[in-house]
Design a protein around this motif. Structure first.
Motif, PDB file in Angstrom:
ATOM      1  N   ALA A 276      34.550  36.333  42.381  1.00 53.28           N
ATOM      2  CA  ALA A 276      35.186  37.582  41.984  1.00 53.28           C
ATOM      3  C   ALA A 276      34.379  38.765  42.521  1.00 53.28           C
ATOM      4  N   MET A 277      34.981  39.503  43.424  1.00 55.31           N
ATOM      5  CA  MET A 277      34.327  40.671  44.024  1.00 55.31           C
ATOM      6  C   MET A 277      35.020  41.917  43.479  1.00 55.31           C
ATOM      7  N   PRO A 278      34.274  43.007  43.373  1.00 55.10           N
ATOM      8  CA  PRO A 278      34.943  44.240  42.930  1.00 55.10           C
ATOM      9  C   PRO A 278      36.087  44.545  43.895  1.00 55.10           C
ATOM     10  N   GLY A 279      37.217  44.880  43.355  1.00 55.60           N
ATOM     11  CA  GLY A 279      38.346  45.211  44.227  1.00 55.60           C
ATOM     12  C   GLY A 279      39.284  44.042  44.480  1.00 55.60           C
ATOM     13  N   ASP A 280      38.874  42.815  44.101  1.00 56.26           N
ATOM     14  CA  ASP A 280      39.740  41.649  44.332  1.00 56.26           C
ATOM     15  C   ASP A 280      41.081  41.792  43.623  1.00 56.26           C
ATOM     16  N   ARG A 281      41.019  42.256  42.373  1.00 59.14           N
ATOM     17  CA  ARG A 281      42.258  42.403  41.605  1.00 59.14           C
ATOM     18  C   ARG A 281      43.210  43.353  42.327  1.00 59.14           C
ATOM     19  N   GLU A 282      42.675  44.534  42.724  1.00 59.34           N
ATOM     20  CA  GLU A 282      43.520  45.533  43.387  1.00 59.34           C
ATOM     21  C   GLU A 282      44.064  44.984  44.700  1.00 59.34           C
ATOM     22  N   ARG A 283      43.183  44.323  45.473  1.00 59.14           N
ATOM     23  CA  ARG A 283      43.647  43.764  46.762  1.00 59.14           C
ATOM     24  C   ARG A 283      44.751  42.739  46.532  1.00 59.14           C
ATOM     25  N   SER A 294      40.135  35.222  37.658  1.00 59.00           N
ATOM     26  CA  SER A 294      38.948  34.728  38.340  1.00 59.00           C
ATOM     27  C   SER A 294      38.564  33.385  37.745  1.00 59.00           C
TER      28      SER A 294
END
Ligand code: MN
Length: 321
Positions: A276-283, A294
């Motif tokens: 889980a990387m920051p921005g994964d949800r938005e991407r 995640s």
């Protein structure tokens, strides 16, 4: 331990290697002994054992080879054997003795090409022992291998196999508190989910749980396969891993959303990621996924989310489990 319907068990295990015949042109056969309808086992464990042997067989069998799952009953000796036969690279006699020991891998050249074949077999052997059975292997280098799980087949299960459904319900030999109904019958009208995931351990965890919940599954090992299978089978929902070879989950999701088939363009997609990387949800959501989770995924929550998305999907007429 409970009665397990053998035919359904084989079918739900073979789903895990369906990709082999698509991608490696491996012929997969299932030969059943019709006398063996039921055996007593821990169904989830037994399926893990079979999937493990089948996955190994795929790994070691070259394109165009054959894999066969053979079930045979031996009423006199009160045993059932489940054999996975392949036409793969085989195992050298010197390696045979070490095969079922934890963490043992065959020669280092092989283990580089076929990683992780050691521990799985040790687990299969341990689970077979816990069932009061055993596992054995026979192999000829260059010709292929046979792995055989032998399990007890009690007279009760032999009789149970021959009985009609009514008789079985009446006899209820070991105090069943659930109806022993073959999985395949339940699956016939159940919701179809496509799992796109490249990690075998995750596939087994997700698929075993979802199958037990009654979902009908198709498995894709990379984004390209996911697109191909989604177009061919129009699933009710897709679980999409983000990190996959060939085509990643984000790109596969974008292409599905752009598909000319409106059913695919709107199919509910749940994006999954381990890193889980920051921005994964938005991407994920920008690419067109409906939801993002995640890993490790809480399986109960996953099923709740799947049901919610399917029920919310515009104009769905899919049967709900
Ligand atoms: Mn992955």
């Amino acid at each position: 331990m409970a009665p397990v319907a053998v035919k359904a068990l084989c079918e739900s295990s073979l789903i895990f290697i369906k990709h082999a015949d698509l991608k490696k042109q491996i012929k997969v056969a299932n030969t059943l002994d019709l006398a063996v309808e039921w055996i007593e086992a821990d169904e989830r464990r037994l399926k893990q054992m079979l999937v493990n042997l089948l996955s190994n067989a795929v790994k070691f069998t070259p394109d165009g080879g054959e894999i066969e799952l053979i079930v045979a009953g031996d009423a006199a000796n009160k045993t059932v054997s489940l054999t996975v036969r392949d036409t793969g690279i085989g195992i050298a006699p010197a390696d045979m003795a070490r095969l079922f020991k934890s963490f043992v891998q065959l020669d280092s050249g092989l283990s580089r090409r076929y990683e992780g074949s050691g521990l799985g077999l040790a687990l299969v052997a341990r689970m077979a022992e816990m069932h009061g059975g055993s596992v054995s292997a026979a192999s000829e280098p260059g010709k292929g291998s046979r792995f055989t799980i032998v399990l007890p087949w009690s007279e009760t299960m032999q009789t149970f196999s021959g009985a009609s459904t009514d008789q079985r319900n009446q006899a209820n030999p070991i105090g069943l508190n659930r109806s022993a109904q073959p999985i395949a019958e339940i699956n016939a009208q159940s919701t179809h989910i496509l799992i796109a995931e490249d990690n075998e351990a995750n596939i087994v965890t997700l698929a075993t749980y979802l199958q037990a919940k009654g979902y009908r599954l198709t498995l894709a090992r990379h984004g390209g396969e996911a697109l191909e299978l989604a177009r061919a089978e129009c699933p009710a929902l897709i679980l999409m891993d983000l990190q996959m070879p060939v085509l990643d989950g984000l790109e596969a999701t974008r292409r599905l959303r752009a598909d000319s088939n409106p059913q695919l363009a709107h199919v509910p997609i749940i994006a999954l990621t381990a890193l889980a990387m920051p921005g994964d949800r938005e991407r994920s959501l920008t690419a067109g996924a409906n939801e993002y989770l995640s890993k490790p995924v809480n399986l109960k929550n996953l099923v709740a989310l799947i049901q919610q998305l399917i029920e919310d999907a515009p104009g769905t007429k899919h049967a709900v489990v």
